[in-house]
Design an enzyme around this catalytic site. Structure first.
Site: not given
Ligand code: PLP
Length: 413
Positions: A126, A202, A205, A228, A370
């Site tokens: 992401h 990260d 998810q 999430k 993203c």
């Molecule tokens: N990493 C992953 C795999 C994500 O799916 C997301 C959000 O969709 C993020 C990072 C970023 O999360 P946040 O917008 O809550 O910071």
């Protein structure tokens, strides 16, 4: 098939929004939990309780309200620590995964990464776990490398040891938000450590959908967002091994993160307070604690099995449209993905498909999710994405398929 044990009905009844028809009078079919999840009544109530009953700032006041707010806030930290098998002083409150990654990139990254070092990411990252490392590489002269994926978005780990050579840091998504691919952390983390690299996972998810124990994984950092996983927006967690956090300088500075302040100099509090400058997101942290309690009540094994079964059903139902040009992306093995399916219907733009589904009350995401570099690599301009969570059922998948049928007819497919 999904177990019919009455549990899912109870879960659905806990989410007020799912009982509200859409403005077109349709049943809400929410298939966008990878973007943000819905919230159970208990989480919403925790927010109301804080503001109605004990709203006060934390860590400073000696009066009863402030003491209660502080106790509930710190108790939420204990709940989050238990949820991922961490120590309480290893849980840093942040706004979200993005802030957590930036905190590590600036605080740990600036202090430890030098020109000539390598940072290893994956091709599924992401933007939140990519752009901060690009900026760190620009600041330091470090080199970015990527674990590749094949045409179905499966990791190709054949050259992992070569990729790890000279690596200071590995930053990788536990679960891809675009294709659902689960990274085998039990393979990557030990090999990264053997190569001398620190590993940031990260878990945006991962933590919502899989049982996570950061000690068993031996992750150095693990980042995730409350919104999430049934919690509020504006609150998330950076888990860091205490010895790593203890060696890191502050990221933000100001009140509440200090030990002693003089006009000229300041010494800083121990972690996690060192990284929590200013008034924290008190109500949201407390409600986040309630969210993880809810998930633990449901059981993370149940969550995983429910989503695996639902994904298997969805893959099977969506495959019925393949002869009419529906392209399903990502691994086709429900055991290898976590509750996310990306697809396109022939040459119908994903946004058009999502808009038609919306008229039926079905919420799916359309776009690049993203992950623009992945889209470019795969040659997709956009995909539609359905993502599942604890409150989704086979009826939701059937509704999705009926919506796709409607779109196909409209476009003469
Ligand atoms: N990493 C992953 C795999 C994500 O799916 C997301 C959000 O969709 C993020 C990072 C970023 O999360 P946040 O917008 O809550 O910071």
């Amino acid at each position: 098939m999904i177990a019919v044990d009455g549990k899912i009905e109870q879960i659905i009844a806990d989410f007020p929004i799912l009982a509200r028809p859409t403005s077109r009078g349709k049943r809400l079919v929410y298939l966008d939990s990878a973007a943000t999840s819905q919230k159970p009544r208990a989480v919403i109530q925790a927010l109301v309780d804080y503001y109605e009953q004990y709203n006060a700032n934390i860590h400073r006041g000696v009066y009863e309200l402030a003491a209660r707010a502080t106790a509930e806030f710190e108790q939420a930290r204990v709940k989050l620590a238990r949820f991922i098998g961490a120590e309480t002083n290893e849980i840093v409150w942040v706004r979200n995964t993005t802030e957590a990654v930036n905190l590590v990139a600036y605080s740990w990254g600036n202090a430890n990464v030098r020109a000539g070092d390598a940072i290893l990411l994956t091709e599924l990252e992401h933007h939140s776990d990519l752009v901060p490392w690009q900026l760190l590489a620009q600041r330091t002269g470090a080199e970015l490398r990527f674990i590749p994926v094949d045409e179905r978005g499966r990791y190709v780990l054949d050259d992992l040891d070569a990729l790890l050579d000279g690596c200071k840091l590995v930053a990788c998504a536990h679960v891809s938000n675009t294709l659902g691919t689960i990274l085998p952390l039990d393979v990557v983390i030990p090999r990264a450590h053997a190569a001398g690299a620190v590993v940031l996972v990260d878990g945006a998810q991962g933590a919502p959908h899989l049982a996570v124990n950061v000690k068993a994984l031996d992750a150095d950092f693990y980042t995730f967002s409350g919104h999430k996983m049934l919690g509020p927006t504006g609150i998330g967690v950076l888990y860091g091994k205490h010895e790593l956090l203890a060696g890191m300088p502050p990221f933000f500075s100001g009140g509440d993160m200090i030990r002693k302040v003089g006009y000229a100099q300041t010494t800083f509090a121990d972690p996690p307070r060192r990284f929590e400058a200013g008034t924290s997101n008190i109500a949201d942290a407390i409600a986040y604690g309630v969210a993880v309690e809810y998930l633990q009540g449901v059981g993370m094994e149940w969550v995983r099995e429910h989503e695996r079964a639902l994904t298997a059903y969805a893959l099977q139902r969506l495959a019925e449209f393949e002869p009419r040009g529906l392209a399903i992306y990502g691994p086709r093995d429900p055991a290898a993905i976590s509750g996310v399916i990306s697809f396109n219907l022939a040459d119908v733009h994903a946004h058009d498909l999502a808009s038609i589904l919306d008229t039926e009350g079905i919420c799916v995401r359309a776009g690049h999710h993203c992950t623009m570099p992945l889209m470019e690599k795969m040659g997709w301009s956009a995909t539609a994405r359905a993502s599942f969570y604890i409150y989704n059922t086979e009826a939701d998948v059937d509704a999705l398929c009926a919506g796709i049928e409607k779109a196909a007819r409209l476009f003469g497919i």
